[in-house]
Design a protein around this motif. Structure first.
Motif, PDB file in Angstrom:
ATOM      1  N   TYR A  67     -13.675  -5.130   5.911  1.00 17.38           N
ATOM      2  CA  TYR A  67     -14.376  -5.154   4.632  1.00 17.38           C
ATOM      3  C   TYR A  67     -13.336  -5.451   3.565  1.00 17.38           C
ATOM      4  O   TYR A  67     -12.382  -4.691   3.384  1.00 17.38           O
ATOM      5  CB  TYR A  67     -15.050  -3.802   4.372  1.00 17.38           C
ATOM      6  N   ARG A  68     -13.493  -6.571   2.859  1.00 18.30           N
ATOM      7  CA  ARG A  68     -12.515  -6.941   1.825  1.00 18.30           C
ATOM      8  C   ARG A  68     -13.030  -6.549   0.450  1.00 18.30           C
ATOM      9  O   ARG A  68     -14.191  -6.779   0.109  1.00 18.30           O
ATOM     10  CB  ARG A  68     -12.234  -8.439   1.873  1.00 18.30           C
ATOM     11  N   VAL A  69     -12.112  -5.995  -0.327  1.00 20.71           N
ATOM     12  CA  VAL A  69     -12.454  -5.522  -1.661  1.00 20.71           C
ATOM     13  C   VAL A  69     -11.214  -5.610  -2.555  1.00 20.71           C
ATOM     14  O   VAL A  69     -10.086  -5.451  -2.076  1.00 20.71           O
ATOM     15  CB  VAL A  69     -13.013  -4.075  -1.601  1.00 20.71           C
ATOM     16  N   TRP A  70     -11.425  -5.884  -3.854  1.00 24.58           N
ATOM     17  CA  TRP A  70     -10.327  -5.879  -4.825  1.00 24.58           C
ATOM     18  C   TRP A  70     -10.137  -4.450  -5.320  1.00 24.58           C
ATOM     19  O   TRP A  70     -11.105  -3.795  -5.712  1.00 24.58           O
ATOM     20  CB  TRP A  70     -10.658  -6.783  -6.015  1.00 24.58           C
ATOM     21  N   VAL A  71      -8.894  -3.960  -5.294  1.00 28.64           N
ATOM     22  CA  VAL A  71      -8.578  -2.618  -5.795  1.00 28.64           C
ATOM     23  C   VAL A  71      -7.435  -2.718  -6.809  1.00 28.64           C
ATOM     24  O   VAL A  71      -6.647  -3.665  -6.794  1.00 28.64           O
ATOM     25  CB  VAL A  71      -8.192  -1.640  -4.649  1.00 28.64           C
ATOM     26  N   ARG A  72      -7.383  -1.730  -7.685  1.00 29.49           N
ATOM     27  CA  ARG A  72      -6.329  -1.697  -8.717  1.00 29.49           C
ATOM     28  C   ARG A  72      -5.013  -1.222  -8.125  1.00 29.49           C
ATOM     29  O   ARG A  72      -4.982  -0.288  -7.333  1.00 29.49           O
ATOM     30  CB  ARG A  72      -6.714  -0.757  -9.840  1.00 29.49           C
ATOM     31  N   ALA A  73      -3.939  -1.891  -8.547  1.00 29.61           N
ATOM     32  CA  ALA A  73      -2.595  -1.472  -8.138  1.00 29.61           C
ATOM     33  C   ALA A  73      -1.861  -0.997  -9.391  1.00 29.61           C
ATOM     34  O   ALA A  73      -2.038  -1.578 -10.456  1.00 29.61           O
ATOM     35  CB  ALA A  73      -1.854  -2.640  -7.508  1.00 29.61           C
ATOM     36  N   VAL A  77      -3.221   1.523  -4.177  1.00 31.47           N
ATOM     37  CA  VAL A  77      -2.441   0.979  -3.057  1.00 31.47           C
ATOM     38  C   VAL A  77      -1.020   1.525  -3.092  1.00 31.47           C
ATOM     39  O   VAL A  77      -0.496   1.846  -4.155  1.00 31.47           O
ATOM     40  CB  VAL A  77      -2.404  -0.568  -3.051  1.00 31.47           C
ATOM     41  N   ARG A  78      -0.426   1.630  -1.917  1.00 38.00           N
ATOM     42  CA  ARG A  78       0.964   2.072  -1.764  1.00 38.00           C
ATOM     43  C   ARG A  78       1.621   1.143  -0.755  1.00 38.00           C
ATOM     44  O   ARG A  78       0.983   0.710   0.211  1.00 38.00           O
ATOM     45  CB  ARG A  78       1.041   3.500  -1.222  1.00 38.00           C
TER      46      ARG A  78
END
Length: 190
Positions: A67-73, A77-78
């Motif tokens: 499942y692909r999704v845009w997330v804030r960095a 994310v780490r």
């Protein structure tokens, strides 16, 4: 949902922080996902990550999927120790559009409209001063007047037009006609 074969880029591992669910008593968790792409925006970085998932098959079976999704960095994310992220496709913030030469010479436009600063009330006709909205003398809590309402206010004998902000230079020709401008009103060199 996509499968790994849907993209020609080679993803790299990244840790994705899943939100906590206090109603179910689940703390914040991290899962290893695949980083496909990075995009810089005006508000920060977004990372396209592929999270492990499952998909239903038509025959009733289940298979592994992503499942692909845009997330804030960096909030969600780490990095994974030892992974090189230099090869991840990255879209930097596009440069701002170039300023036009007219805008460079004239500067930024002032806000449109006019503001009426009412003088103390007393006997006699209503008194006030019309200003451009960005004038230092303009009240900040007054509504903006369009050109017709500003001209109506300017026709009142108790209303002055501010000369500091250019209100007088803009509205006088519309009140008295452009023929009323003489060489002293037109500025130097005319």
């Amino acid at each position: 949902m996509t499968t790994p074969s849907d993209d020609a880029a080679k993803p790299v591992p990244v840790r994705v922080v899943l939100p906590a669910d206090p109603l179910l008593g689940h703390p914040e968790q991290e899962v290893v996902a695949r980083l496909w792409r990075r995009r810089q925006t005006a508000t920060g970085w977004l990372y396209l990550v592929g999270l492990p998932s499952y998909r239903d098959l038509e025959d009733g079976g289940v298979e592994a999927a992503e499942y692909r999704v845009w997330v804030r960095a960096p909030e969600h994310v780490r990095p994974v120790d030892g992974v090189d992220y230099d090869q991840v496709p990255t879209e930097p913030l596009p440069p701002p559009p170039p300023k036009s030469s007219v805008r460079e010479v004239l500067g930024e436009r002032r806000p449109s409209g006019w503001v009426l600063a009412k003088a103390r009330e007393g006997r006699g006709p209503a008194r006030g001063v019309l200003h451009a909205p960005d004038c230092e003398e303009a009240p900040h809590d007054s509504p903006l007047l369009d050109v017709q309402r500003a001209l109506d206010a300017a026709e009142n004998p108790g209303t002055r037009l501010c000369t500091l902000c250019g209100c007088a230079q803009e509205l006088t020709p519309m009140l008295r006609g452009f023929d009323s401008i003489d060489s002293s009103d037109a500025g130097p060199g005319l």
